[in-house]
Scaffold this motif. Sequence first.
Motif, PDB file in Angstrom:
ATOM      1  N   ALA A  60       0.811  -1.026  -0.031  1.00  0.00           N
ATOM      2  CA  ALA A  60      -0.038  -0.052  -0.024  1.00  0.00           C
ATOM      3  C   ALA A  60       0.847   1.324  -0.270  1.00  0.00           C
ATOM      4  N   LEU A  61       1.801   1.137   0.841  1.00  0.00           N
ATOM      5  CA  LEU A  61       2.965   2.308   1.029  1.00  0.00           C
ATOM      6  C   LEU A  61       3.631   2.577  -0.401  1.00  0.00           C
ATOM      7  N   VAL A  62       4.064   1.693  -0.745  1.00  0.00           N
ATOM      8  CA  VAL A  62       4.950   1.585  -2.039  1.00  0.00           C
ATOM      9  C   VAL A  62       3.751   2.131  -3.226  1.00  0.00           C
ATOM     10  N   ILE A  63       2.761   1.682  -3.491  1.00  0.00           N
ATOM     11  CA  ILE A  63       1.852   2.039  -4.605  1.00  0.00           C
ATOM     12  C   ILE A  63       1.511   3.617  -4.523  1.00  0.00           C
ATOM     13  N   LYS A  64       1.223   3.928  -3.455  1.00  0.00           N
ATOM     14  CA  LYS A  64       1.107   5.303  -3.206  1.00  0.00           C
ATOM     15  C   LYS A  64       2.210   6.111  -3.266  1.00  0.00           C
ATOM     16  N   LEU A  65       3.135   5.553  -2.981  1.00  0.00           N
ATOM     17  CA  LEU A  65       4.402   6.739  -3.210  1.00  0.00           C
ATOM     18  C   LEU A  65       4.843   6.693  -4.627  1.00  0.00           C
ATOM     19  N   LYS A  90      -8.273  -6.038  -6.419  1.00  0.00           N
ATOM     20  CA  LYS A  90      -6.664  -6.347  -6.872  1.00  0.00           C
ATOM     21  C   LYS A  90      -6.113  -5.101  -6.063  1.00  0.00           C
ATOM     22  N   PHE A  91      -4.731  -5.164  -5.812  1.00  0.00           N
ATOM     23  CA  PHE A  91      -3.697  -3.740  -5.683  1.00  0.00           C
ATOM     24  C   PHE A  91      -3.759  -3.453  -7.040  1.00  0.00           C
ATOM     25  N   ARG A  92      -3.863  -2.067  -6.954  1.00  0.00           N
ATOM     26  CA  ARG A  92      -3.703  -1.263  -8.374  1.00  0.00           C
ATOM     27  C   ARG A  92      -2.126  -1.461  -8.952  1.00  0.00           C
ATOM     28  N   SER A  93      -2.141  -1.599 -10.269  1.00  0.00           N
ATOM     29  CA  SER A  93      -1.233  -1.876 -10.827  1.00  0.00           C
ATOM     30  C   SER A  93      -1.008  -0.989 -12.132  1.00  0.00           C
ATOM     31  N   MET A  94      -1.899  -0.278 -12.274  1.00  0.00           N
ATOM     32  CA  MET A  94      -1.916   0.726 -13.190  1.00  0.00           C
ATOM     33  C   MET A  94      -2.013   2.334 -13.000  1.00  0.00           C
ATOM     34  N   ARG A 126       5.761   1.045 -12.579  1.00  0.00           N
ATOM     35  CA  ARG A 126       6.840  -0.058 -12.674  1.00  0.00           C
ATOM     36  C   ARG A 126       6.670  -0.770 -11.524  1.00  0.00           C
ATOM     37  N   VAL A 127       5.836  -0.331 -10.400  1.00  0.00           N
ATOM     38  CA  VAL A 127       5.756  -1.296  -9.375  1.00  0.00           C
ATOM     39  C   VAL A 127       4.501  -2.291  -9.686  1.00  0.00           C
ATOM     40  N   GLY A 128       3.736  -1.957 -10.610  1.00  0.00           N
ATOM     41  CA  GLY A 128       2.556  -2.655 -11.184  1.00  0.00           C
ATOM     42  C   GLY A 128       3.295  -3.656 -11.948  1.00  0.00           C
ATOM     43  N   ARG A 129       4.172  -3.638 -12.806  1.00  0.00           N
ATOM     44  CA  ARG A 129       4.833  -4.599 -13.529  1.00  0.00           C
ATOM     45  C   ARG A 129       5.450  -5.932 -12.708  1.00  0.00           C
ATOM     46  N   PHE A 130       5.992  -5.337 -11.577  1.00  0.00           N
ATOM     47  CA  PHE A 130       6.365  -6.418 -10.456  1.00  0.00           C
ATOM     48  C   PHE A 130       5.357  -7.099 -10.035  1.00  0.00           C
ATOM     49  N   ILE A 131       4.377  -6.534  -9.409  1.00  0.00           N
ATOM     50  CA  ILE A 131       3.301  -7.339  -8.859  1.00  0.00           C
ATOM     51  C   ILE A 131       2.401  -8.043  -9.573  1.00  0.00           C
ATOM     52  N   ARG A 132       2.541  -7.774 -11.062  1.00  0.00           N
ATOM     53  CA  ARG A 132       1.784  -8.275 -12.057  1.00  0.00           C
ATOM     54  C   ARG A 132       2.590  -9.614 -12.444  1.00  0.00           C
ATOM     55  N   ARG A 133       4.002  -9.415 -12.522  1.00  0.00           N
ATOM     56  CA  ARG A 133       4.639 -10.745 -13.080  1.00  0.00           C
ATOM     57  C   ARG A 133       4.779 -11.703 -12.007  1.00  0.00           C
ATOM     58  N   ASN A 229       5.254 -15.830 -18.102  1.00  0.00           N
ATOM     59  CA  ASN A 229       3.875 -15.851 -18.911  1.00  0.00           C
ATOM     60  C   ASN A 229       2.794 -15.018 -18.357  1.00  0.00           C
ATOM     61  N   ALA A 230       3.265 -14.264 -17.384  1.00  0.00           N
ATOM     62  CA  ALA A 230       2.239 -13.401 -16.521  1.00  0.00           C
ATOM     63  C   ALA A 230       2.389 -11.840 -16.852  1.00  0.00           C
ATOM     64  N   PHE A 231       1.530 -11.217 -17.290  1.00  0.00           N
ATOM     65  CA  PHE A 231       1.647  -9.813 -17.680  1.00  0.00           C
ATOM     66  C   PHE A 231       0.228  -9.040 -17.954  1.00  0.00           C
TER      67      PHE A 231
END
Length: 231
Positions: A60-65, A90-94, A126-133, A229-231
């Motif tokens: 939550a902290l990283v996404i908000k930052l 979901k955690f927001r990745s976009m 950028r955070v979203g790419r990691f948490i999606r992968r 194969n996760a994106f």
Amino acid sequence: MIPSSQREEEAALYAKRYYPAVRRAGGRPETLYLFNKRVFDIAASAAALLVLSPLFLILALVIKLEDPRGSVFFGQTRVGKAGRLFRIYKFRSMIADAEALLPNLLNQNEMSGPMFKMRNDPRVTRVGRFIRRTSIDELPQLVNVLKGDMSLVGPRPSLPREVEKYSEYDRLRLSVTPGCTGLWQVSGRSGLNFKQMVELDLLYIEQRTLGLDLKIMFMTAWQLVRSKNAF
């Protein structure tokens, strides 16, 4: 905000249009299986939410930052069992206005059929790419499991606009409670096309047991480690 009465009417409409009359192969009784599956879902999701709560706070902290404009969580309407509409978490990745930008990207869809998948989606942070992968963005769906909207294992819930394009055969996916993971996720995920996903989901519906559910969960954990194969 959509009035509750309107949401109920929409849910009833989807249930009437998309509920498939299917039975498991051989008409095998599944009452005990469904009871045991629900008990396991409640116990496992509650325990996981408790254990993962520190990770939730960090994310939550990283996404908000990275993007203070949007919320930490992303909610979206999905189609569940028998066409019932529910809100998935979901955690927001976009970026904050990602939904408004989607129409401009539809012509770059990398999935066949009604699903939208784009490997280098410019809306993803950028955070979203990691948490999606790593599929960490899906962890809040444990709340959906606890509520009964979803199960730990089952076909992934689709968007209403995707279901509108389903054939009668595709709609057989809606005969069971959707899941956080399933045969599609452990058999190739975004590397498979929509038709292959449907076939895997229907195979699961026909053969599902608690043993198969546990096997899929263990295979999912391995897939998360590989992050392929996760994106």
